[in-house]
Design an enzyme around this catalytic site. Structure first.
Site, short mmCIF file in Angstrom:
data_model
loop_
_atom_site.label_atom_id
_atom_site.label_comp_id
_atom_site.label_asym_id
_atom_site.label_seq_id
_atom_site.Cartn_x
_atom_site.Cartn_y
_atom_site.Cartn_z
N HIS B 370 0.81 -1.22 0.00
CA HIS B 370 0.00 0.00 0.00
C HIS B 370 0.84 1.26 0.00
O HIS B 370 0.39 2.31 -0.48
CB HIS B 370 -0.95 0.01 1.20
CG HIS B 370 -2.12 -0.89 1.02
ND1 HIS B 370 -2.09 -2.21 1.37
CD2 HIS B 370 -3.34 -0.67 0.49
CE1 HIS B 370 -3.26 -2.76 1.08
NE2 HIS B 370 -4.03 -1.85 0.53
N GLY B 371 2.01 1.20 0.55
CA GLY B 371 2.81 2.42 0.54
C GLY B 371 4.10 2.27 1.31
O GLY B 371 4.24 1.36 2.13
#
Lengths: 317, 522
Positions: B370-371
């Protein structure tokens, strides 16, 4: 062919429902005792006109009416920007005989709030000026994302800024705003005593020492550096032309917070030189902690202390 | 270009008539050009990344098909992985890895002076990279046939409805759909339009209406009351759900209108009764991707692998270095010792332990997907932990409820509430920019200071938020009983009325202003 009929039926139903819904919501809006409904339906004749953003709400009308014996009308609203206020002040003067006095909290010159401006669509049917202004401001609204110089979108005409026309397209959309919700909140009661009733909490009192410096921003990033002050000057000039006595003030901040505003004096000087009027600085006029709801807003108790001070200083006549 | 923009409506108004009037290769070329135009709307330079991924995987696919040499095939697979993950690593994780490395050196008392780079994250890179990689892996394992038509393959990788935020569509499901021309179909158009409208309602009426309240809460949590923060977290759980599933609905609906079927990406996740159920309902295309291409290759619930040990140890080292809590070493050593002892008690225990490890690794890497932030990894860690706790404590909990003869609906309600609030706790880390803010939010709620509705600021957003959430939940629960799209196809009266109601709701509750979708950043 039958399918085409269903599409037509859908479009018709959507259109009729939208217009019918809009009509019902408008009738509800007109029943409200909210300030802008009162203004646009001829119920706002006053002796003292009060102007500001959320900090202008501390012009607590019941107390002013009690100490002056005069009728008041407060145009202030949370996050109000001075350009929108300028339109509202013009609309007020177009509809009513001029009030004897206008008090303006100049710290509303700290922002442009196009989102709020679009929220005033609920009242756009009452004022062509307001409707045109909303369309104009909506066109200035950004798409919400920074456009890269390598974006293909740069090679095509911009399609942004259509929200201003939204109210013409959909009448339900016209009432899609906090302004309308608030009008419904004041459907059966007056908004004249709308003011914070809480006392600043201990967390906020403790946190003030850690705050970064606060800066009243004159928005150098707007298309015109002086846009906000020009609007303020226009408000002042309009009122003066009609014979209204105008008083510019800086309403109180929580004193330790006021110290963090590094450019308050420079801001005051800028306003004074632009409008040619004295700004009465009450930024540290209330010192009782119990008088604050938060750093920037007095509560009812504090508002009364402040208004008594304005009265005794001869600002509130 | 984002779906909730005037530009997109202009684009689709031109695209659709052309699409249904073209046939065969011309239609595929239109899809490809349209998709590249859609992506280039943000930044045309990053089209080169999409194109490179496409070229690499196309030619690797062809070579894999030609060769039976195991070594060569492995080298080709590695080439594809290196290029795809290399892009991802550089654009998404470069600064994060450099920062972590510097933290590590500082942790060991060494001075370091590396420079981070100003890197712009290409929109949707994680989505199309995973889609492209899955094709190569499937060809490698001979699960699917190679695609020889370059235009068809490029369109599969870059198909605009799902290019930037999924759903991640598998080649086996999607490529065959390009084999024949899709004719205009009234029923599909109705079902697709309904889903698009519902997606718009979720995005502009729910997600974007909740966003300002949530932003405020996570900007300065220490200035808000306990109740305000609690509402903020609940709103955030619905904001992220509606933002992402709204995008998926529009993408799936659009594809349906064009004649293609995408798998569901969300199935009312907040009614999940356990965490496995949650992951079978939330971002299904990613969780099934991680299951098939990570969890199962790691050994799944049947065994372990070098990867299981490697990733667990790597994350343990990272946890110590990043937090600077050296006492964690003691905890980890004790855990490893216990795990070793436990696994020696028998084959069953061994398998159980491998399952826990693989669950945790999958969720940790899912978080990282996701990041590039430790908060995302921690979010993954919490979900990994939930899955393990569920396996350990679930049977005991169920026995306890049975023993005290709790009615089934209360058992279900309790389970749904527990899963929802545990998910909300994890969402706090997902949203917070750092651990400090996350901790401020949690301690703010737990303090119970100002735990009354009077202390909530901006009650009008709350009121609107509650109304749209209630509408959302009611429709979703109805949809669970009988899929509404089927009713819209069968019953024209229901169709006209429901579409009109949706349009009214969007007009009355929508927050307009072309707000971007949260998942674009992933």
């Amino acid at each position: 062919m039958k399918k085409v009929y269903w599409i037509i039926a859908l479009l018709l139903l959507t259109f009729i429902g939208d217009r019918l819904g809009g009509r019902i919501l408008k009738s509800q809006l007109e029943k409200s005792q909210f300030r802008y409904t009162r203004m646009y339906t001829g119920q706002a004749q006053s002796d003292i006109l009060l102007v500001g953003n959320s900090r202008g709400l501390i012009f607590y009308e019941p107390h002013i009416e009690k100490i002056t014996g005069k009728k008041t009308f407060n145009l202030s609203y949370n996050g109000m920007s001075v350009d929108l206020m300028n339109e509202l002040v013009h609309d007020y003067y177009d509809r009513y005989s001029p009030p004897a006095q206008m008090i303006v909290d100049v710290t509303m010159c700290d922002r442009i709030n196009d989102q709020l401006t679009i929220g005033f669509n609920s009242y756009s049917t009452y004022s062509e000026n307001l409707e045109d202004f909303i369309i104009e401001r909506a066109e200035n609204m950004s798409d919400g994302a920074k456009v890269s110089k390598y974006a293909l979108s740069r090679y095509f005409p911009s399609l942004k800024g259509n929200m201003g026309h939204g109210a013409k397209f959909s009448h339900l959309f016209r009432y899609n705003s906090e302004i309308f919700q608030r009008a419904m909140f004041y459907r059966t009661k007056t908004d004249k005593d709308w003011l914070l009733d809480r006392v600043i909490n201990q967390n906020m009192i403790d946190a003030v020492v850690d705050l970064d410096t606060y800066f009243i921003d004159l928005k150098p990033d707007t298309t015109d550096l002086n846009y906000l002050l020009e609007n303020l000057k226009d408000i002042v000039d309009t009122a003066k032309e009609k014979g209204t006595d105008v008083q510019l003030v800086i309403n109180p901040y929580y004193p330790p917070f006021a110290k963090t505003i590094t450019n308050l004096s420079a801001f005051k000087a800028e306003v004074e030189s632009f409008t040619g009027m004295k700004v009465n600085d009450y930024s540290s006029a209330v010192t009782d902690v119990k008088g604050f709801g938060d750093y920037q807003h007095l509560n009812k108790y504090g508002a009364k202390i402040y208004l008594d001070k304005l009265r005794s200083d001869g600002i509130l006549k | 270009m984002i779906f909730n923009s005037v530009a997109f409506f202009a684009f689709i108004a031109v695209f659709l008539p052309l699409y249904f009037n073209l046939k065969g290769k011309a239609r595929l070329i239109l899809c490809l050009v349209g998709s590249y135009f859609f992506y280039g709307w943000w930044d045309w330079r990053f089209l080169s990344l999409v194109l490179t991924s496409t070229l690499i995987d196309y030619f690797v696919g062809l070579e894999l098909d030609k060769s039976e040499d195991a070594k060569k095939r492995k080298r080709l697979l590695i080439l594809s992985m290196v290029v795809n993950l290399g892009f991802l690593a550089f654009f998404k994780y470069f600064n994060f890895f450099i920062g972590s490395f510097m933290d590590m050196l500082t942790g060991f008392g060494m001075e370091s002076s590396f420079h981070t780079l100003k890197i712009i994250l290409p929109v949707g890179i994680s989505f199309y990279t995973f889609q492209s990689m899955s094709y190569t892996i499937d060809v490698y394992y001979k699960k699917i046939k190679v695609e020889r038509d370059f235009i068809r393959f490029s369109t599969f990788i870059s198909f605009f409805p799902q290019l930037v935020a999924g759903p991640i569509v598998r080649a086996a499901d999607f490529l065959p759909q390009f084999q024949k021309d899709r004719e205009f179909n009234w029923d599909r158009t109705i079902a697709g339009t309904g889903q698009i409208l519902w997606g718009f309602f979720k995005k502009v009426a729910v997600a974007d209406s909740l966003a300002p309240f949530v932003d405020q809460c996570f900007m300065a949590p220490d200035t808000f009351s306990s109740m305000h923060l609690l509402i903020g977290v609940i709103f955030w759980s619905f904001q992220i759900y509606c933002d992402f599933s709204g995008y998926s609905d529009i993408a799936i609906g659009l594809a349906r209108v064009l004649g293609y079927d995408f798998p569901d990406n969300f199935k009312t996740p907040y009614v999940s009764k356990n965490f496995s159920d949650f992951w079978a309902r939330w971002h299904i295309s990613l969780s099934s991707w991680l299951r098939d291409y990570l969890y199962i290759p790691l050994g799944g619930s049947r065994g372990g692998s070098f990867g299981s040990y490697f990733f667990i140890l790597l994350f343990m080292v990272l946890a110590v270095v990043v937090t600077g809590w050296w006492w964690l070493i003691g905890v980890f050593v004790a855990l490893i010792a216990y795990a070793w002892y436990y696994m020696r008690q028998g084959e069953k225990n061994k398998i159980k332990m491998y399952t826990y490890m693989n669950n945790m690794v999958t969720m940790l890497l899912g978080g990282l997907w996701h990041g590039a932030s430790y908060t995302y990894i921690f979010w993954g860690f919490l979900h990994g932990g939930y899955l393990i706790i569920q396996r350990l404590a679930g049977p005991i909990w169920n026995k306890m409820l049975d023993a005290i003869r709790t009615p089934l609906f209360i058992q279900n309600a309790l389970a749904i509430a527990m899963v929802y609030f545990a998910t909300c706790l994890a969402w706090i880390y997902f949203r917070a920019p750092n651990f400090e803010i996350a901790s401020d939010v949690i301690t703010g709620i737990a303090s119970l200071e100002g735990f009354n509705f009077g202390s909530v600021i901006n009650k009008f957003i709350v009121l609107k938020g509650v109304i749209v959430i209630v509408i959302l939940q009611l429709v979703e629960l109805l949809n669970l009983r009988s899929p509404l799209y089927k009713v819209t196809i069968k019953n024209p009266y229901f169709r006209v009325v429901s579409f009109a109601i949706l349009l009214w709701l969007i007009a009355f509750f929508g927050t307009f202003g072309s707000n971007s979708f949260i998942y674009f950043q992933f």
